[in-house]
Design an enzyme around this catalytic site. Structure first.
Site, PDB file in Angstrom:
ATOM      1  N   GLU A 263      37.380  53.520  30.083  1.00 52.68           N
ATOM      2  CA  GLU A 263      37.407  52.784  28.817  1.00 52.68           C
ATOM      3  C   GLU A 263      38.616  51.859  28.828  1.00 52.68           C
ATOM      4  O   GLU A 263      39.499  52.000  29.678  1.00 52.68           O
ATOM      5  CB  GLU A 263      37.507  53.779  27.643  1.00 52.68           C
ATOM      6  CG  GLU A 263      36.255  54.619  27.518  1.00 52.68           C
ATOM      7  CD  GLU A 263      36.276  55.551  26.303  1.00 52.68           C
ATOM      8  OE1 GLU A 263      37.263  55.494  25.529  1.00 52.68           O
ATOM      9  OE2 GLU A 263      35.311  56.307  26.145  1.00 52.68           O
TER      10      GLU A 263
ATOM     11  N   GLY B  38      41.175  51.968  27.173  1.00 49.71           N
ATOM     12  CA  GLY B  38      42.422  52.714  27.061  1.00 49.71           C
ATOM     13  C   GLY B  38      42.556  53.879  28.028  1.00 49.71           C
ATOM     14  O   GLY B  38      43.538  54.618  27.983  1.00 49.71           O
TER      15      GLY B  38
ATOM     16  N   ILE C 122      32.195  48.749  34.107  1.00 49.78           N
ATOM     17  CA  ILE C 122      31.051  49.551  34.532  1.00 49.78           C
ATOM     18  C   ILE C 122      30.206  48.821  35.586  1.00 49.78           C
ATOM     19  O   ILE C 122      29.564  47.807  35.305  1.00 49.78           O
ATOM     20  CB  ILE C 122      30.183  49.979  33.322  1.00 49.78           C
ATOM     21  CG1 ILE C 122      31.069  50.659  32.270  1.00 49.78           C
ATOM     22  CG2 ILE C 122      29.046  50.889  33.767  1.00 49.78           C
ATOM     23  CD1 ILE C 122      31.942  51.796  32.799  1.00 49.78           C
TER      24      ILE C 122
ATOM     25  N   GLY D 201      31.113  61.092  44.745  1.00 45.60           N
ATOM     26  CA  GLY D 201      31.177  59.628  44.803  1.00 45.60           C
ATOM     27  C   GLY D 201      32.275  59.133  45.723  1.00 45.60           C
ATOM     28  O   GLY D 201      32.105  58.133  46.428  1.00 45.60           O
TER      29      GLY D 201
ATOM     30  N   ARG E 181      38.640  32.833  70.637  1.00 45.70           N
ATOM     31  CA  ARG E 181      39.718  31.893  70.326  1.00 45.70           C
ATOM     32  C   ARG E 181      40.751  31.840  71.448  1.00 45.70           C
ATOM     33  O   ARG E 181      41.170  32.880  71.958  1.00 45.70           O
ATOM     34  CB  ARG E 181      40.397  32.332  69.024  1.00 45.70           C
ATOM     35  CG  ARG E 181      41.597  31.526  68.628  1.00 45.70           C
ATOM     36  CD  ARG E 181      41.203  30.169  68.106  1.00 45.70           C
ATOM     37  NE  ARG E 181      42.364  29.386  67.704  1.00 45.70           N
ATOM     38  CZ  ARG E 181      42.289  28.105  67.362  1.00 45.70           C
ATOM     39  NH1 ARG E 181      41.124  27.474  67.378  1.00 45.70           N
ATOM     40  NH2 ARG E 181      43.376  27.457  67.007  1.00 45.70           N
TER      41      ARG E 181
ATOM     42  N   GLU F  87      37.010  54.929  41.420  1.00 45.42           N
ATOM     43  CA  GLU F  87      36.729  56.356  41.649  1.00 45.42           C
ATOM     44  C   GLU F  87      38.017  57.116  41.995  1.00 45.42           C
ATOM     45  O   GLU F  87      38.038  58.026  42.809  1.00 45.42           O
ATOM     46  CB  GLU F  87      35.621  56.549  42.697  1.00 45.42           C
ATOM     47  CG  GLU F  87      34.335  55.868  42.223  1.00 45.42           C
ATOM     48  CD  GLU F  87      33.058  56.374  42.863  1.00 45.42           C
ATOM     49  OE1 GLU F  87      33.040  57.534  43.313  1.00 45.42           O
ATOM     50  OE2 GLU F  87      32.087  55.615  42.873  1.00 45.42           O
TER      51      GLU F  87
ATOM     52  N   GLU G 164      46.908  56.762  44.184  1.00 46.99           N
ATOM     53  CA  GLU G 164      47.882  57.672  43.558  1.00 46.99           C
ATOM     54  C   GLU G 164      47.169  58.924  43.059  1.00 46.99           C
ATOM     55  O   GLU G 164      47.644  60.046  43.245  1.00 46.99           O
ATOM     56  CB  GLU G 164      48.600  56.963  42.397  1.00 46.99           C
ATOM     57  CG  GLU G 164      49.558  55.850  42.812  1.00 46.99           C
ATOM     58  CD  GLU G 164      48.857  54.569  43.270  1.00 46.99           C
ATOM     59  OE1 GLU G 164      47.668  54.385  42.951  1.00 46.99           O
ATOM     60  OE2 GLU G 164      49.509  53.767  43.964  1.00 46.99           O
TER      61      GLU G 164
HETATM   62  C1  FAD Z   1      35.326  46.591  40.291  1.00 49.41           C
HETATM   63  C2  FAD Z   1      35.490  47.849  39.498  1.00 49.41           C
HETATM   64  C3  FAD Z   1      34.395  48.669  39.301  1.00 49.41           C
HETATM   65  C4  FAD Z   1      34.538  49.845  38.547  1.00 49.41           C
HETATM   66  N1  FAD Z   1      33.433  50.606  38.320  1.00 49.41           N
HETATM   67  C5  FAD Z   1      33.528  51.651  37.427  1.00 49.41           C
HETATM   68  C6  FAD Z   1      32.365  52.365  37.019  1.00 49.41           C
HETATM   69  O1  FAD Z   1      31.248  52.086  37.456  1.00 49.41           O
HETATM   70  N2  FAD Z   1      32.509  53.361  36.106  1.00 49.41           N
HETATM   71  C7  FAD Z   1      33.711  53.704  35.595  1.00 49.41           C
HETATM   72  O2  FAD Z   1      33.768  54.619  34.786  1.00 49.41           O
HETATM   73  N3  FAD Z   1      34.834  53.041  35.977  1.00 49.41           N
HETATM   74  C8  FAD Z   1      34.775  52.030  36.879  1.00 49.41           C
HETATM   75  N4  FAD Z   1      35.920  51.331  37.242  1.00 49.41           N
HETATM   76  C9  FAD Z   1      37.191  51.736  36.672  1.00 49.41           C
HETATM   77  C10 FAD Z   1      38.123  52.372  37.710  1.00 49.41           C
HETATM   78  O3  FAD Z   1      37.668  53.642  38.064  1.00 49.41           O
HETATM   79  C11 FAD Z   1      39.530  52.389  37.120  1.00 49.41           C
HETATM   80  O4  FAD Z   1      39.965  51.055  37.108  1.00 49.41           O
HETATM   81  C12 FAD Z   1      40.484  53.253  37.903  1.00 49.41           C
HETATM   82  O5  FAD Z   1      40.158  54.595  37.761  1.00 49.41           O
HETATM   83  C13 FAD Z   1      41.935  53.030  37.489  1.00 49.41           C
HETATM   84  O6  FAD Z   1      42.061  53.102  36.109  1.00 49.41           O
HETATM   85  P1  FAD Z   1      42.849  51.960  35.287  1.00 49.41           P
HETATM   86  O7  FAD Z   1      42.272  50.663  35.722  1.00 49.41           O
HETATM   87  O8  FAD Z   1      42.794  52.284  33.880  1.00 49.41           O
HETATM   88  O9  FAD Z   1      44.303  52.031  35.823  1.00 49.41           O
HETATM   89  P2  FAD Z   1      45.484  52.936  35.215  1.00 49.41           P
HETATM   90  O10 FAD Z   1      44.990  54.319  35.059  1.00 49.41           O
HETATM   91  O11 FAD Z   1      46.029  52.249  34.046  1.00 49.41           O
HETATM   92  O12 FAD Z   1      46.511  52.904  36.391  1.00 49.41           O
HETATM   93  C14 FAD Z   1      47.478  51.870  36.594  1.00 49.41           C
HETATM   94  C15 FAD Z   1      48.370  52.278  37.734  1.00 49.41           C
HETATM   95  O13 FAD Z   1      49.070  53.488  37.398  1.00 49.41           O
HETATM   96  C16 FAD Z   1      48.846  54.482  38.350  1.00 49.41           C
HETATM   97  N5  FAD Z   1      48.814  55.785  37.727  1.00 49.41           N
HETATM   98  C17 FAD Z   1      48.069  56.173  36.637  1.00 49.41           C
HETATM   99  N6  FAD Z   1      48.278  57.472  36.368  1.00 49.41           N
HETATM  100  C18 FAD Z   1      49.152  57.923  37.296  1.00 49.41           C
HETATM  101  C19 FAD Z   1      49.763  59.185  37.560  1.00 49.41           C
HETATM  102  N7  FAD Z   1      49.481  60.271  36.819  1.00 49.41           N
HETATM  103  N8  FAD Z   1      50.621  59.289  38.581  1.00 49.41           N
HETATM  104  C20 FAD Z   1      50.909  58.198  39.352  1.00 49.41           C
HETATM  105  N9  FAD Z   1      50.363  57.005  39.164  1.00 49.41           N
HETATM  106  C21 FAD Z   1      49.500  56.858  38.142  1.00 49.41           C
HETATM  107  C22 FAD Z   1      47.520  54.112  38.968  1.00 49.41           C
HETATM  108  O14 FAD Z   1      47.359  54.717  40.242  1.00 49.41           O
HETATM  109  C23 FAD Z   1      47.625  52.621  39.018  1.00 49.41           C
HETATM  110  O15 FAD Z   1      48.366  52.267  40.128  1.00 49.41           O
HETATM  111  C24 FAD Z   1      35.796  50.189  38.013  1.00 49.41           C
HETATM  112  C25 FAD Z   1      36.879  49.360  38.249  1.00 49.41           C
HETATM  113  C26 FAD Z   1      36.742  48.194  38.953  1.00 49.41           C
HETATM  114  C27 FAD Z   1      37.928  47.312  39.126  1.00 49.41           C
END
Ligand code: FAD
Lengths: 382, 265
Positions: free
Chosen positions: A127, A129, A157, A242, A268, A363, A367
């Protein structure tokens, strides 16, 4: 790589390889440049059985299992990671949880259509957030008689724009973080379902990544996966599977990087010789090849454990972590070996470089994989 | 109808072929083997005829060769063939096209097929002789290098379009007959995953010398009238020469080189 595959596994690999080389690879650069979802290819993949590999024959799949799936995923991703993620999500994030947690009625209703590709699926956990902290989700489902009313927004998604059905995790109890989450199967045709913003991305440009918005969407209680309150468990169990698929995707991208680099290093010339004669280039290729082989073995091992019904959470996390980092190393070196040409969109390595990046993020970020692995390693922390 | 399709395991077109240490064989080490591409057209055509007729037509895949032939047969089954026969015996080793055709003809004879389909040639030795020889042994008409095939509604006549120098030839044959398939005849299907799972459960029948009315002297190396004496590698290609300058200068230099160095004009 020399690995003793059974005759059946070799045939699966060969079919996937031929389909990837003949049908996907020739259009991959164009599809990605134009941001087109390859609906036609995905449909044909469904007809050939590539979308129902974890679905038992009784529900219209072929029940090949995770090992065969990773063999096929590597080949498809070698040609196009966007097509690859569509296939991975359909098998591992949509079909698999319905097989494991769905009622007989839900299985009968959805699996045959998903396995054949008549229906496309998406998995909605993240989501605006909450990403890594997946249990922080707030989109809600409130019971009202025989149904639930859903409200909220899901972010990022995959296949969300094309999906007919979505496995969505929703908050049914605000008083408990993990045990207050429930998994639903929702249909995109239902009232209250809307596709929001389509993200413009660095890579995976022929896979859609969208916001999904639920607004007073009524879902029958019969469409709950498992039972109320175990949605987070379902989500995590599903991601354990997954991740093996994403690790296979990383191997496929890395292999594509190596193949392109070997070809270029032999073609090359600089300083009157093939650049492959420079030890600096040779060492890059040797490192790539070794990391790919190690990644692949981690992927095979995790898939094998899952097929055997054994615990595989740690192995899946290790495979995803190692393979995704190896894939990014390979992509960076592939661009380097190609020199200026590697920076141009005329060469596929430019796409591999952009696509590899996502494997360290979705997925579970690298980290998060390290956190998962550390939890398995450190058992006596208080 | 009963349709027999002949399939062969051959090195992948992208494989680098190495001559064996004895100089008279190909080193199979490190080679990847595939179904002969022209045989894929044969399998596909057999399946399409079966699908068009929608009757009790069966397609039987037959392959002669070492153990790896089994994988090619399994691929044919996965594409949709009903049965498969693996023809193998130490006595068959070293056979030339005629000796192999003699064996295959006796394997096929008891099946009494209405139609035999094969590739126009195998891309390994490129002899293109086994299929026509089988037709001769079985006394049936043959149409080779066929790019279009029609079976009459009464299933008695086959009409084939053949590629010949400068055009096409239409041939009509009474069945049973043998046809070898050319590119363009159809677009072969991929083996589907359910097809692969189904093929896994099917038995591949083994046929050896003891099952055939043939003597050891008439098969394999013993029954062959030709013998490979030696294989030679292709000569190394000389390096490419780039000619510099504007178009006029390049043309003048090219003419000079063709006359003075290559001595072709
Ligand atoms: C192209 C794409 C396709 C996607 N497809 C799906 C999908 O089909 N379904 C779905 O549900 N989601 C999907 N996602 C979401 C994806 O799984 C999340 O973006 C991912 O899990 C990271 O969450 P966030 O973006 O909120 O990052 P955040 O959780 O905000 O993380 C930001 C940074 O902080 C780090 N961090 C966070 N918590 C910790 C911790 N406890 N310790 C150390 N470091 C930490 C992270 O590793 C990262 O480096 C997709 C994302 C993209 C970009």
């Amino acid at each position: 790589m020399q690995f003793p595959l059974t005759e059946e596994q070799r045939l699966i690999q060969t079919t996937a390889r031929e389909f990837a080389d003949n049908e996907i690879a020739p259009v991959a650069d164009k599809h990605n440049r134009e941001g087109v979802f390859p609906a036609d290819l995905v449909k044909r993949m469904g007809q050939l059985g590539f979308l129902g590999m974890l679905v038992p024959e009784t529900y219209g799949g072929n029940g090949i299992g995770n090992f065969g799936l990773v063999l096929a995923l590597e080949e498809v991703n070698r040609a196009c990671a966007s097509t690859g993620v569509t296939m991975s999500v359909q098998n591992s994030l949509v079909c698999a949880p319905i097989v494991h947690f769905g009622s007989a009625a839900l299985k009968k209703k959805y699996l045959p259509k998903l396995a054949s590709g008549e229906f496309l699926g998406a998995y909605a956990l993240s989501e605006p957030g909450s990403g890594s902290d997946a249990a922080g989700l707030v989109a809600s489902a409130v019971k009202d008689g025989d149904s639930f009313v859903l409200n909220g927004t899901k972010n990022f998604i995959t296949t969300g724009a094309e999906a007919d059905v979505v496995i969505a995790m929703l908050r049914t109890d605000p008083s408990h973080k993990t045990r207050g989450i429930t998994a639903f199967i929702v249909e995109s045709g239902w009232e209250g379902f809307a596709v929001g913003k389509k993200e413009d991305k660095l890579g995976l440009r022929s896979s859609s990544t969208v916001q999904l918005v639920f607004e007073d969407m009524r879902v029958p209680a019969a469409n709950i996966l498992g039972e109320v309150g175990i949605g987070f468990k379902i989500a995590m169990h599903t991601l354990d599977g997954g991740r093996i698929g994403i690790a296979a995707q990383a191997v496929g991208i890395a292999q594509a990087c190596l193949d392109a680099s070997v070809k270029y290093a032999e073609e090359r010339e600089a300083f009157d010789q093939q650049i492959g004669k420079f030890q600096a280039i040779q060492f890059k290729l040797a490192n790539m090849a070794t990391k790919i082989e190690a990644s692949r073995l981690l992927v095979y091992n995790a898939a094998r454990l899952k097929d055997a019904g054994q615990p595989h959470g740690k192995e899946a996390a290790m495979a995803k972590l190692f393979a995704s980092e190896a894939s990014n190393d390979a992509a960076r070196e592939a661009v380097q070996i190609h020199g200026g040409a590697g920076y141009l969109e005329d060469f596929s390595v430019e796409r591999y470089f952009r696509d590899a990046r996502i494997t360290e993020i979705y997925e579970g970020t690298s980290e998060i994989q390290r956190i998962v692995i550390a939890r398995h390693v450190l058992k006596n922390l208080r | 109808m009963k349709i027999v399709v002949l399939v062969k395991s051959v090195p992948d077109t992208e494989s680098k072929i190495k001559i064996g240490a004895d100089g008279t064989s190909i080193d199979p080490q490190g080679l990847k083997f595939i179904m002969n591409p022209y045989d894929e057209f044969a399998v596909e055509e057999g399946l399409r005829i079966k699908e068009r007729l929608k009757d009790d037509t069966t397609v039987v895949a037959v392959s002669m060769g070492p153990e790896r032939a089994v994988e090619v047969l399994r691929t044919a089954l996965a594409m949709g063939a009903d049965d498969a026969i693996h023809v193998s015996d130490p006595a068959f080793e070293g056979g030339d096209a005629q000796a192999n055709a003699r064996v295959l003809a006796e394997v096929i004879r008891p099946l009494s097929p209405d139609l035999i389909l094969g590739g126009k040639q195998a891309i390994d030795y490129d002899a293109a002789q086994v299929c026509p020889a089988i037709a001769e042994y079985l006394g049936m008409p043959q149409a080779l290098i066929v790019s279009e095939l029609k079976i009459s509604d009464d299933k008695k006549v086959a009409t084939a379009r053949r590629r010949v120098e400068g055009g096409d030839e239409m041939v009509e044959m009474t069945l049973p007959a043998l046809v070898t398939c050319e590119k363009g005849l159809n677009e072969p299907r991929y083996a589907s995953l359910p097809g692969i799972m189904k093929a896994k459960k099917k038995e591949i029948k083994k046929v050896g010398l003891a099952d055939l009315p043939l003597k050891a002297e008439s098969v394999g190396a013993a029954g062959s009238k030709t013998k490979v004496v030696k294989y030679h590698n292709l000569p190394e290609r000389p390096p490419v020469k780039m000619i510099a300058g504007d178009a006029a200068a390049q043309a003048a230099e090219l003419v000079r080189l063709l006359r003075e160095e290559a001595k072709v004009i």
